[in-house]
Design an enzyme around this catalytic site. Structure first.
Site, PDB file in Angstrom:
ATOM      1  N   GLU A 159     133.136 130.331 105.408  1.00 63.76           N
ATOM      2  CA  GLU A 159     134.076 130.480 106.515  1.00 63.76           C
ATOM      3  C   GLU A 159     134.567 129.118 106.994  1.00 63.76           C
ATOM      4  O   GLU A 159     133.804 128.148 106.992  1.00 63.76           O
ATOM      5  CB  GLU A 159     133.389 131.210 107.680  1.00 63.76           C
ATOM      6  CG  GLU A 159     132.939 132.618 107.311  1.00 63.76           C
ATOM      7  CD  GLU A 159     132.241 133.325 108.475  1.00 63.76           C
ATOM      8  OE1 GLU A 159     132.215 132.796 109.605  1.00 63.76           O
ATOM      9  OE2 GLU A 159     131.716 134.431 108.230  1.00 63.76           O
ATOM     10  N   ASP A 201     128.219 135.490  99.993  1.00 62.58           N
ATOM     11  CA  ASP A 201     128.491 134.725 101.215  1.00 62.58           C
ATOM     12  C   ASP A 201     127.481 133.600 101.398  1.00 62.58           C
ATOM     13  O   ASP A 201     126.278 133.804 101.193  1.00 62.58           O
ATOM     14  CB  ASP A 201     128.384 135.653 102.434  1.00 62.58           C
ATOM     15  CG  ASP A 201     129.751 136.008 102.988  1.00 62.58           C
ATOM     16  OD1 ASP A 201     130.745 135.329 102.667  1.00 62.58           O
ATOM     17  OD2 ASP A 201     129.818 136.993 103.754  1.00 62.58           O
ATOM     18  N   LYS A 257     131.461 132.508  98.981  1.00 62.63           N
ATOM     19  CA  LYS A 257     132.479 132.532 100.036  1.00 62.63           C
ATOM     20  C   LYS A 257     131.938 131.773 101.236  1.00 62.63           C
ATOM     21  O   LYS A 257     130.749 131.902 101.561  1.00 62.63           O
ATOM     22  CB  LYS A 257     132.829 133.969 100.425  1.00 62.63           C
ATOM     23  CG  LYS A 257     133.788 134.065 101.631  1.00 62.63           C
ATOM     24  CD  LYS A 257     134.394 135.439 101.782  1.00 62.63           C
ATOM     25  CE  LYS A 257     133.551 136.451 102.505  1.00 62.63           C
ATOM     26  NZ  LYS A 257     133.125 136.090 103.887  1.00 62.63           N
ATOM     27  N   GLU A 285     140.752 137.528 108.045  1.00 61.90           N
ATOM     28  CA  GLU A 285     140.120 138.587 108.841  1.00 61.90           C
ATOM     29  C   GLU A 285     140.737 138.675 110.232  1.00 61.90           C
ATOM     30  O   GLU A 285     140.876 137.671 110.942  1.00 61.90           O
ATOM     31  CB  GLU A 285     138.595 138.339 108.948  1.00 61.90           C
ATOM     32  CG  GLU A 285     137.908 139.437 109.764  1.00 61.90           C
ATOM     33  CD  GLU A 285     136.392 139.485 109.619  1.00 61.90           C
ATOM     34  OE1 GLU A 285     135.840 138.765 108.758  1.00 61.90           O
ATOM     35  OE2 GLU A 285     135.768 140.263 110.377  1.00 61.90           O
ATOM     36  N   ASP A 297     127.552 138.443 104.350  1.00 61.84           N
ATOM     37  CA  ASP A 297     126.467 138.224 105.313  1.00 61.84           C
ATOM     38  C   ASP A 297     126.517 139.286 106.418  1.00 61.84           C
ATOM     39  O   ASP A 297     125.663 139.289 107.310  1.00 61.84           O
ATOM     40  CB  ASP A 297     126.451 136.785 105.861  1.00 61.84           C
ATOM     41  CG  ASP A 297     127.717 136.411 106.593  1.00 61.84           C
ATOM     42  OD1 ASP A 297     128.653 137.229 106.630  1.00 61.84           O
ATOM     43  OD2 ASP A 297     127.782 135.289 107.150  1.00 61.84           O
ATOM     44  N   SER A 298     127.469 140.234 106.308  1.00 62.41           N
ATOM     45  CA  SER A 298     127.422 141.454 107.120  1.00 62.41           C
ATOM     46  C   SER A 298     126.115 142.202 106.826  1.00 62.41           C
ATOM     47  O   SER A 298     125.734 143.108 107.575  1.00 62.41           O
ATOM     48  CB  SER A 298     128.630 142.347 106.823  1.00 62.41           C
ATOM     49  OG  SER A 298     128.805 142.516 105.427  1.00 62.41           O
TER      50      SER A 298
HETATM   51  O1  KIV Z   1     130.289 139.576 105.454  1.00 61.50           O
HETATM   52  C1  KIV Z   1     131.225 140.313 105.124  1.00 61.50           C
HETATM   53  O2  KIV Z   1     131.048 141.497 104.813  1.00 61.50           O
HETATM   54  C2  KIV Z   1     132.564 139.725 105.112  1.00 61.50           C
HETATM   55  C3  KIV Z   1     133.736 140.656 104.967  1.00 61.50           C
HETATM   56  C4  KIV Z   1     133.910 141.495 106.163  1.00 61.50           C
HETATM   57  C5  KIV Z   1     134.984 139.926 104.612  1.00 61.50           C
HETATM   58  O3  KIV Z   1     132.702 138.557 105.219  1.00 61.50           O
END
Ligand code: KIV
Length: 265
Positions: free
Chosen positions: A115, A83, A113, A182, A44-45
């Site tokens: 959090e 994510d 994934k 992280e 989600d970056s």
């Molecule tokens: O969103 C992302 O790119 C991430 C990584 C930095 C682990 O969660």
């Protein structure tokens, strides 16, 4: 070779280190896969590096499904992890299963994934019961940026390290197949890595983790709004791209392209 969640467990057992990089579209997924990176994270970056938001919070399920599907088309052999965006899994377990299911069914990801630590263990267990492979993410969890008061290093004191370990154990127990750590001190990440049977993937968490992940646009110098302190730049592709586009502009202005170099039909 097609990578699966099983490979990560095998690499941990053999002490082999592995990599995960982010991709958000077809062309970059092809490049990441061509580089031999086995695991691709549709992070989600995306919010910052592709969509230009200040943080990951505005990213939606529609964004994630759309970009995950493009990545899967570009890297059919990679283990693609998508994510789960902010509020797609925190409201209810039913929501979490439906949304994770969309990333698998519509996006084509092999895993999701999310959090959070002990608080998310029940949600993780429910997803695993629904046959959805889940990667955990603890330490600095960017979706909690406002609650954490910024993007600081986490687990810096003894109590924080104990909490990190308890979170890691709870997620392993709940069934995650791998765990991102992280921005935590190297010693804390080493302790978690040693305590768990599942692989850890460090993102600014020192060398003891089983795998390492970075945002591809950070590593390649494409995204330049800021650079996390733990990022190493392996190239300056942003600069190279600007130079190439400037050369194109210059040649058009001077009447060089398309007469020289470009094929005119
Ligand atoms: O969103 C992302 O790119 C991430 C990584 C930095 C682990 O969660």
């Amino acid at each position: 070779m097609a990578f699966t969640t099983r490979h990560l467990a095998e690499w941990k057992a053999k002490g082999e280190r592995f990599t995960m990089l982010t991709a958000y579209d077809y062309s970059w997924a092809r490049l990441v896969s061509a580089a031999g990176v086995p695991v691709i994270l549709v992070g989600d970056s995306l919010g910052q590096v592709v969509l230009g938001y200040k943080n990951t919070l505005p990213v939606t399920m529609a964004d994630m499904v759309h970009h995950t599907a493009a990545v899967v088309r570009g890297a059919p052999e990679s283990l693609v992890v998508a994510d789960m965006p902010f509020l797609s899994y925190q409201v209810s377990t039913t929501d979490a299963i439906r949304n994770a299911g969309r990333l698998i069914q519509e996006g084509g990801a092999q895993a999701v994934k999310l959090e959070g630590g002990e608080d998310m263990a029940e949600v993780v267990a429910a997803l695993v019961r629904a046959d959805i492979a889940v990667m955990g993410h603890i330490g600095l969890t960017p979706q909690a940026v406002h609650q954490l008061g910024g993007y600081r290093t986490q687990a810096v004191d003894e109590a924080g390290q104990q909490r990190l370990l308890a979170d890691a154990r709870a997620l392993e127990q709940a069934g995650v197949f791998a765990l991102v750590l992280e921005k935590v001190p190297a010693a804390a990440a080493a302790a978690v890595t040693q305590a768990l049977a599942i692989p850890t993937i460090g993102c600014g968490a020192g060398p003891a983790c089983d795998g390492q992940v970075l945002v591809t646009y950070d590593l390649l110098g494409v995204f330049s709004d800021y650079k996390p302190s733990f990022v190493k730049r392996y190239a300056e592709l942003g600069k190279t791209a600007v130079e190439a586009m400037s050369a194109f502009c210059e040649e058009v202005r001077n009447g060089i392209f398309p007469t020289d170099g470009g094929k005119t039909p």
